[in-house]
Design an enzyme around this catalytic site. Structure first.
Site, PDB file in Angstrom:
ATOM      1  N   LYS A 144       0.827  -1.208   0.000  1.00 14.47           N
ATOM      2  CA  LYS A 144       0.000   0.000   0.000  1.00 14.47           C
ATOM      3  C   LYS A 144       0.858   1.252   0.000  1.00 14.47           C
ATOM      4  O   LYS A 144       0.459   2.270  -0.552  1.00 14.47           O
ATOM      5  CB  LYS A 144      -0.946   0.003   1.210  1.00 14.47           C
ATOM      6  CG  LYS A 144      -2.147  -0.903   1.026  1.00 14.47           C
ATOM      7  CD  LYS A 144      -3.231  -0.559   2.026  1.00 14.47           C
ATOM      8  CE  LYS A 144      -4.433  -1.467   1.864  1.00 14.47           C
ATOM      9  NZ  LYS A 144      -5.427  -1.293   2.930  1.00 14.47           N
ATOM     10  N   LYS A 153      -4.148 -11.316  -6.491  1.00 13.66           N
ATOM     11  CA  LYS A 153      -5.443 -11.474  -5.821  1.00 13.66           C
ATOM     12  C   LYS A 153      -6.488 -10.531  -6.419  1.00 13.66           C
ATOM     13  O   LYS A 153      -6.143  -9.438  -6.874  1.00 13.66           O
ATOM     14  CB  LYS A 153      -5.221 -11.269  -4.310  1.00 13.66           C
ATOM     15  CG  LYS A 153      -5.967 -10.149  -3.688  1.00 13.66           C
ATOM     16  CD  LYS A 153      -5.738  -9.971  -2.222  1.00 13.66           C
ATOM     17  CE  LYS A 153      -5.907  -8.471  -1.962  1.00 13.66           C
ATOM     18  NZ  LYS A 153      -6.028  -8.035  -0.628  1.00 13.66           N
ATOM     19  N   LYS A 184     -10.407  -4.626  -5.480  1.00 14.66           N
ATOM     20  CA  LYS A 184     -11.128  -3.501  -6.075  1.00 14.66           C
ATOM     21  C   LYS A 184     -10.194  -2.420  -6.586  1.00 14.66           C
ATOM     22  O   LYS A 184     -10.541  -1.634  -7.459  1.00 14.66           O
ATOM     23  CB  LYS A 184     -12.061  -2.907  -5.020  1.00 14.66           C
ATOM     24  CG  LYS A 184     -13.289  -2.333  -5.623  1.00 14.66           C
ATOM     25  CD  LYS A 184     -14.337  -2.085  -4.575  1.00 14.66           C
ATOM     26  CE  LYS A 184     -14.060  -2.938  -3.366  1.00 14.66           C
ATOM     27  NZ  LYS A 184     -14.777  -2.658  -2.214  1.00 14.66           N
TER      28      LYS A 184
HETATM   29  P1  TYM Z   1     -10.648  -6.246   3.652  1.00 17.09           P
HETATM   30  O1  TYM Z   1     -11.727  -5.245   3.858  1.00 17.09           O
HETATM   31  O2  TYM Z   1      -9.558  -5.942   2.702  1.00 17.09           O
HETATM   32  O3  TYM Z   1     -11.285  -7.635   3.210  1.00 17.09           O
HETATM   33  C1  TYM Z   1     -12.355  -8.231   3.919  1.00 17.09           C
HETATM   34  C2  TYM Z   1     -12.197  -9.744   3.914  1.00 17.09           C
HETATM   35  O4  TYM Z   1     -12.145 -10.227   2.565  1.00 17.09           O
HETATM   36  C3  TYM Z   1     -11.001 -11.068   2.395  1.00 17.09           C
HETATM   37  N1  TYM Z   1     -10.539 -10.930   0.999  1.00 17.09           N
HETATM   38  C4  TYM Z   1     -10.353 -11.966   0.174  1.00 17.09           C
HETATM   39  N2  TYM Z   1     -10.526 -13.291   0.337  1.00 17.09           N
HETATM   40  C5  TYM Z   1     -10.268 -14.088  -0.738  1.00 17.09           C
HETATM   41  N3  TYM Z   1      -9.852 -13.626  -1.941  1.00 17.09           N
HETATM   42  C6  TYM Z   1      -9.668 -12.304  -2.158  1.00 17.09           C
HETATM   43  N4  TYM Z   1      -9.284 -11.865  -3.344  1.00 17.09           N
HETATM   44  C7  TYM Z   1      -9.925 -11.404  -1.068  1.00 17.09           C
HETATM   45  N5  TYM Z   1      -9.857 -10.048  -0.937  1.00 17.09           N
HETATM   46  C8  TYM Z   1     -10.231  -9.788   0.348  1.00 17.09           C
HETATM   47  C9  TYM Z   1      -9.992 -10.523   3.391  1.00 17.09           C
HETATM   48  O5  TYM Z   1      -9.028 -11.499   3.716  1.00 17.09           O
HETATM   49  C10 TYM Z   1     -10.876 -10.179   4.573  1.00 17.09           C
HETATM   50  O6  TYM Z   1     -11.117 -11.306   5.365  1.00 17.09           O
HETATM   51  N6  TYM Z   1      -7.820  -5.593   7.688  1.00 17.09           N
HETATM   52  C11 TYM Z   1      -9.028  -6.221   7.199  1.00 17.09           C
HETATM   53  C12 TYM Z   1     -10.279  -5.779   7.926  1.00 17.09           C
HETATM   54  C13 TYM Z   1     -10.213  -5.911   9.396  1.00 17.09           C
HETATM   55  C14 TYM Z   1     -10.339  -7.117  10.125  1.00 17.09           C
HETATM   56  C15 TYM Z   1     -10.263  -6.731  11.491  1.00 17.09           C
HETATM   57  C16 TYM Z   1     -10.523  -8.434   9.765  1.00 17.09           C
HETATM   58  C17 TYM Z   1     -10.046  -4.898  10.277  1.00 17.09           C
HETATM   59  N7  TYM Z   1     -10.082  -5.383  11.563  1.00 17.09           N
HETATM   60  C18 TYM Z   1     -10.339  -7.685  12.513  1.00 17.09           C
HETATM   61  C19 TYM Z   1     -10.602  -9.396  10.772  1.00 17.09           C
HETATM   62  C20 TYM Z   1     -10.516  -9.000  12.137  1.00 17.09           C
HETATM   63  C21 TYM Z   1      -9.192  -5.843   5.734  1.00 17.09           C
HETATM   64  O7  TYM Z   1      -8.713  -4.855   5.285  1.00 17.09           O
HETATM   65  O8  TYM Z   1     -10.029  -6.669   5.063  1.00 17.09           O
END
Ligand code: TYM
Length: 331
Positions: A113, A195, A198
């Site tokens: 990032k 991966k 968006k």
């Molecule tokens: P975020 O918002 O990027 O994504 C949300 C969830 O989607 C999963 N994910 C994917 N899984 C499979 N293939 C993909 N291409 C893919 N893209 C995204 C992510 O692994 C995630 O589970 N930091 C986290 C949000 C967060 C969080 C937390 C999660 C903040 N606090 C506490 C768990 C516990 C994030 O940015 O996810």
């Protein structure tokens, strides 16, 4: 025996991708029957990259409604918006003082990032995983359902919990990742070695779960595959492997079943079937979302109650953490 506690969160960056859905959100609903579940729209995390305020507000509400449309039941689970519950930011500070600069520097998501947003490498972007640890530890969650890309952050959360417990005495549960066997990393449709995300510049790389049927089918038709013609899961066939993973996770069919289903047929037929199946699977979510997003009063009631429950739950644990580090008790 008490049910185990699940915690997970998602960023409000517009509609979810099919990766978010298959890798994470889709599993959250079914977990509600077996576990106590707490789910959160992480708007504090979202501002680590530049956001337009009005858009963030809209995206946060959309994400909340979309989680409900994906099957999160506010009667069964606690569903809330992160910035409504002050314990997250309060615990974040304490945990930050138990996290090393070196550990945060090794986070691959920070490295990616900070390259992508080179004009705004702010300290929130750097300490993002500490806030994520606070989200989880403030509830003493046992299990955290996430996609593979969050595994490193979760390992850090475990280290932070262990370090705090050693230094100040047992308090935090050391959380376990809960990663789906199939679909934990859904890949880009245009470059299946990356991966699905968006932030991809190519809109055809990514299915959004509110995309209409024609758009979903068109994007799958354009998916990059290989020059063979055999639908089978094999090393080196990244594009087909990804489509098989998506098809398998939506239909429940095994890879062998999929291979037999498309024996003798070309990639065109397979891509069309994946597109139609995914679009049909997403259709009820889209209509439930359209219904919920009209009803702002109901959404407000749900997120207000969710925040009250989350605040009450986490306050007990965060107050104990404050006491353990030596802060004077408030009352
Ligand atoms: P975020 O918002 O990027 O994504 C949300 C969830 O989607 C999963 N994910 C994917 N899984 C499979 N293939 C993909 N291409 C893919 N893209 C995204 C992510 O692994 C995630 O589970 N930091 C986290 C949000 C967060 C969080 C937390 C999660 C903040 N606090 C506490 C768990 C516990 C994030 O940015 O996810």
């Amino acid at each position: 025996m008490d049910k185990k506690l699940i915690f997970s969160g998602i960023q409000p960056t517009g509609t979810f991708t099919l990766g978010n859905y298959i890798g994470a959100v889709r599993n959250w609903g079914p977990l509600q029957d077996e576990y106590n579940c707490i789910y959160c729209v992480v708007d504090l995390h979202a501002i680590t990259v530049k956001q337009e305020p009005a858009k963030l507000r809209k995206n946060t509400l959309d994400a909340y409604a979309l989680l409900m449309a994906c099957g999160i039941d506010t009667e069964k689970s606690i569903l809330f918006i992160q910035s409504h519950v002050k314990t997250h930011a309060e615990l974040n500070w304490v945990l930050g003082c138990s996290t090393q600069f070196g550990e945060l520097s090794r986070m691959t998501q920070f490295k990616d990032k900070s390259k992508r947003h080179a004009d705004d490498v702010n300290s929130g972007l750097f300490t993002y995983p500490v806030l994520m640890a606070a989200d989880i530890l403030a509830y003493n969650a046992d299990l955290v359902p996430v996609g593979v890309d969050q595994k490193q952050h979760l390992e850090l959360a475990r280290n932070i919990a262990q370090r705090f417990n050693q230094r100040y005495g047992e308090l935090f549960t050391v959380p376990e990742p809960y990663i789906a066997e199939i679909g934990a990393k859904v890949m880009s449709l245009q470059d299946p070695t990356k991966k699905m995300s968006k932030s991809d510049d190519n809109p055809n790389a990514c299915i959004l779960i509110l995309d209409d049927k024609d758009t979903v089918i068109r994007k799958f038709k354009r998916a990059v595959t290989d020059s063979e013609a055999e639908v089978c899961y094999r090393e080196g066939k990244d594009g087909i492997n990804n489509l098989m993973t998506i098809y398998s996770s939506v239909t429940g069919k095994s890879f062998d079943e999929i291979t037999s289903e498309f024996a003798g047929k070309g990639y065109g037929d397979f891509k069309l079937a994946v597109g139609e199946t995914v679009a049909d699977h997403l259709a009820p979510i889209r209509s439930e979302f359209d219904r919920l997003i009209q009803d702002k009063a109901y959404l407000k009631k749900c997120y207000t109650e969710g925040a009250e429950k989350a605040q009450r739950y986490s306050q007990r644990i965060v107050s104990k953490a404050y006491h353990k580090v030596g802060f004077v008790d408030k009352a």
